[in-house]
Design a protein around this motif. Structure first.
Motif, mmCIF file in Angstrom:
data_model
loop_
_atom_site.group_PDB
_atom_site.id
_atom_site.type_symbol
_atom_site.label_atom_id
_atom_site.label_comp_id
_atom_site.label_asym_id
_atom_site.label_seq_id
_atom_site.Cartn_x
_atom_site.Cartn_y
_atom_site.Cartn_z
ATOM 1 N N LEU A 1 0.832 -1.206 0.000
ATOM 2 C CA LEU A 1 0.000 0.000 0.000
ATOM 3 C C LEU A 1 0.868 1.258 0.000
ATOM 4 C CD1 LEU A 1 -2.900 -0.916 2.449
ATOM 5 C CD2 LEU A 1 -2.983 -0.712 -0.042
ATOM 6 N N ALA A 2 1.922 1.253 0.820
ATOM 7 C CA ALA A 2 2.801 2.429 0.900
ATOM 8 C C ALA A 2 3.461 2.699 -0.448
ATOM 9 C CB ALA A 2 3.856 2.231 1.992
ATOM 10 N N ARG A 3 3.901 1.629 -1.140
ATOM 11 C CA ARG A 3 4.566 1.821 -2.433
ATOM 12 C C ARG A 3 3.575 2.248 -3.512
ATOM 13 N NH1 ARG A 3 9.329 3.353 -1.733
ATOM 14 N NH2 ARG A 3 9.219 3.519 -3.970
ATOM 15 N N ILE A 4 2.362 1.697 -3.484
ATOM 16 C CA ILE A 4 1.352 2.131 -4.458
ATOM 17 C C ILE A 4 1.017 3.598 -4.202
ATOM 18 C CG2 ILE A 4 -1.056 1.842 -5.185
ATOM 19 C CD1 ILE A 4 -0.706 -1.177 -4.748
ATOM 20 N N GLY A 5 0.849 3.952 -2.920
ATOM 21 C CA GLY A 5 0.596 5.345 -2.562
ATOM 22 C C GLY A 5 1.717 6.252 -3.050
ATOM 23 N N HIS A 6 2.948 5.805 -2.860
ATOM 24 C CA HIS A 6 4.119 6.580 -3.300
ATOM 25 C C HIS A 6 4.058 6.865 -4.794
ATOM 26 C CE1 HIS A 6 8.353 7.175 -4.530
ATOM 27 N NE2 HIS A 6 8.513 7.699 -3.340
ATOM 28 N N SER A 7 3.754 5.825 -5.570
ATOM 29 C CA SER A 7 3.684 6.015 -7.032
ATOM 30 C C SER A 7 2.575 6.976 -7.417
ATOM 31 C CB SER A 7 3.444 4.664 -7.732
ATOM 32 O OG SER A 7 4.575 3.849 -7.585
ATOM 33 N N ILE A 8 1.426 6.847 -6.756
ATOM 34 C CA ILE A 8 0.288 7.708 -7.107
ATOM 35 C C ILE A 8 0.622 9.176 -6.826
ATOM 36 C CG2 ILE A 8 -2.097 8.313 -6.494
ATOM 37 C CD1 ILE A 8 -2.599 5.288 -6.107
ATOM 38 N N VAL A 9 1.080 9.467 -5.604
ATOM 39 C CA VAL A 9 1.302 10.884 -5.267
ATOM 40 C C VAL A 9 2.542 11.450 -5.953
ATOM 41 C CG1 VAL A 9 0.171 10.603 -3.032
ATOM 42 C CG2 VAL A 9 2.661 10.462 -3.158
ATOM 43 N N TYR A 10 3.411 10.574 -6.478
ATOM 44 C CA TYR A 10 4.623 11.066 -7.145
ATOM 45 C C TYR A 10 4.393 11.214 -8.652
ATOM 46 C CZ TYR A 10 9.717 11.834 -7.055
ATOM 47 O OH TYR A 10 10.964 12.384 -7.096
ATOM 48 N N ALA A 11 3.799 10.169 -9.266
ATOM 49 C CA ALA A 11 3.831 10.104 -10.728
ATOM 50 C C ALA A 11 2.482 10.312 -11.395
ATOM 51 C CB ALA A 11 4.398 8.754 -11.160
ATOM 52 N N ILE A 12 1.397 10.113 -10.663
ATOM 53 C CA ILE A 12 0.101 10.167 -11.339
ATOM 54 C C ILE A 12 -0.628 11.465 -10.998
ATOM 55 C CG2 ILE A 12 -2.159 9.039 -11.517
ATOM 56 C CD1 ILE A 12 -0.601 6.369 -11.173
ATOM 57 N N LYS A 13 -0.857 11.713 -9.710
ATOM 58 C CA LYS A 13 -1.510 12.953 -9.296
ATOM 59 C C LYS A 13 -0.671 13.529 -8.171
ATOM 60 C CE LYS A 13 -5.465 15.484 -8.393
ATOM 61 N NZ LYS A 13 -4.459 16.583 -8.453
ATOM 62 N N VAL A 14 0.102 14.575 -8.485
ATOM 63 C CA VAL A 14 1.045 15.112 -7.503
ATOM 64 C C VAL A 14 0.287 15.668 -6.301
ATOM 65 C CG1 VAL A 14 2.949 16.695 -7.105
ATOM 66 C CG2 VAL A 14 2.610 15.679 -9.366
ATOM 67 N N VAL A 15 0.618 15.157 -5.123
ATOM 68 C CA VAL A 15 0.033 15.636 -3.877
ATOM 69 C C VAL A 15 1.164 16.322 -3.125
ATOM 70 C CG1 VAL A 15 -1.001 14.920 -1.680
ATOM 71 C CG2 VAL A 15 -1.642 13.764 -3.810
ATOM 72 N N LYS A 16 0.846 17.406 -2.432
ATOM 73 C CA LYS A 16 1.949 18.124 -1.772
ATOM 74 C C LYS A 16 2.538 17.291 -0.644
ATOM 75 C CE LYS A 16 -0.423 20.906 1.600
ATOM 76 N NZ LYS A 16 -1.287 21.535 2.263
ATOM 77 N N GLN A 17 3.815 17.551 -0.397
ATOM 78 C CA GLN A 17 4.509 16.869 0.688
ATOM 79 C C GLN A 17 3.822 17.199 2.018
ATOM 80 O OE1 GLN A 17 6.565 14.609 0.537
ATOM 81 N NE2 GLN A 17 8.437 15.015 -0.610
ATOM 82 N N PRO A 18 3.891 16.360 3.065
ATOM 83 C CA PRO A 18 4.747 15.180 3.158
ATOM 84 C C PRO A 18 4.095 13.877 2.693
ATOM 85 C CG PRO A 18 3.786 15.614 5.285
ATOM 86 C CD PRO A 18 3.200 16.619 4.328
ATOM 87 N N ALA A 19 3.109 13.913 1.785
ATOM 88 C CA ALA A 19 2.446 12.683 1.357
ATOM 89 C C ALA A 19 3.463 11.650 0.870
ATOM 90 C CB ALA A 19 1.440 12.996 0.242
ATOM 91 N N ARG A 20 4.357 12.087 -0.023
ATOM 92 C CA ARG A 20 5.326 11.145 -0.586
ATOM 93 C C ARG A 20 6.335 10.704 0.476
ATOM 94 N NH1 ARG A 20 8.789 14.095 -3.941
ATOM 95 N NH2 ARG A 20 10.722 13.200 -3.147
ATOM 96 N N ALA A 21 6.756 11.645 1.299
ATOM 97 C CA ALA A 21 7.736 11.316 2.339
ATOM 98 C C ALA A 21 7.165 10.270 3.304
ATOM 99 C CB ALA A 21 8.138 12.578 3.094
#
Lengths: 165, 165, 165
Positions: free
Chosen positions: A116-136
């Motif tokens: 889940l964490a890795r899927i979340g990482h890909s989504i907020v990084y590459a598909i729909k950019v969400v502001k930090q600290p979502a990716r962190a």
């Protein structure tokens, strides 16, 4: 001979589809591979859309375009690079961890949480950019799960009493 | 007790050198590793030939040269980067796939085809540039084999009837 | 049935924590993963210290900074990239090599030597730069161990007499 059979059974049970922890291992890692293959497809799509290619011969396929990159392409590449830093390591360590005598619910919990964490990482990084600290946050969850699994396996391999041969 | 032995045998037979599918797995993945090690050696050779090095301290070894790159080096690096995206994933998934009850000829066919596609990819990308779609075809063959193996393993792990313990 | 049990035992003993070669495998590869996770943490530390981030959204976390890189960051990234080229390959091949009937002292020697070479590589590359050929020596030790393990496994899988099934 009966005793020997019991030992064999214990050992062989780890990599057995009847073992729910092994099934969780297979399911989680197949999902992670599919996610990575998805990012590869997304890179190709962005390259086609923006007509920016990686090598000179790609610009001579009839669709035109130039050698170069685009912020969209770069963003997916960075997400993928981060995957390469953590996912292969997880695929190994989560296999090793199956050999430590850990309650199965911990395996299920940590492995699915990592996915889940890795899927979340890909989504907020590459598909729909969400502001930090979502990716962190996504990254740190996967990072600390990885450290825990590795340290647990390391200490288990060093210190646990094994039937020495 | 006889029944238990049969179960054990079935499970332990997967990772056994007597199992021709496991031998194919070992042979194919050793070939892929050798191919990748070959690209590493080719990168070093191009760096030496063009005297372009990756780090400052490399320019002080007596052969001179500068920090930088060269189209030949970049080309090999791109071929290698593409390997890193697909080959480790294949090395995992082709191991998992051995645990699904698949006819062995499918294993032999798909694994050797994957190896051929990846060797072809390296040749047309890094050694003797062939115009597209040569590289795209090689890539897509390996990509779809990887997707098939992953999906098959995923569905097998989720849906197959296993001797639950 | 007794004969069958002996075969099973031999096969199942490879991936058994009672097998000291398997413990060495686990210990060495956990150490390598921890080393790589350490380089990731070092990258983050250098990025924070020099306030150079990889993506735009990272500059809006309150600490300021710009999108870009810094020689310190690049150096750690290069060390990590070199790890990615050799360590995952080693993690696979060192697993395969356990299935060849090799004396255990060779496993212990080569695996720990590989770990030392890679730790040395990271230190002289990313932590305290030592002039060449320090890094080249570390790299070549790990490279040749990897080639040896791969070739040995390849020939073993092709030519060794296996109980064919």
């Amino acid at each position: 001979m009966h005793v020997e059979n019991v030992t064999l059974a214990k050992n062989c049970e780890v990599l057995d589809l009847g073992n729910s922890a092994f099934r969780t291992y297979l399911i989680c890692n197949c999902l992670l591979v599919l996610k990575m293959l998805g990012l590869i497809a997304l890179t190709v799509r962005h390259r086609m859309k923006h007509k920016v290619f990686i090598s000179e011969e790609d610009t001579k396929m009839g669709v035109g375009g130039t050698v170069g990159s685009h912020p969209d392409v770069d963003r997916v590449r960075r997400a993928f690079a981060n995957d390469l830093e953590t996912i292969p390591a997880f695929m190994f360590v989560s296999l090793y961890y199956l050999f430590t005598s850990t309650p199965k619910w911990i395996v299920h919990l940590l492995y699915y949480l990592f996915v889940l964490a890795r899927i979340g990482h890909s989504i907020v990084y590459a598909i729909k950019v969400v502001k930090q600290p979502a990716r962190a946050v996504c990254f740190l969850i996967s990072y600390f799960i990885l450290i825990y699994l590795t340290l647990h396996t390391l200490f288990y391999a060093i210190f646990a009493k094994h039937g020495l041969k």
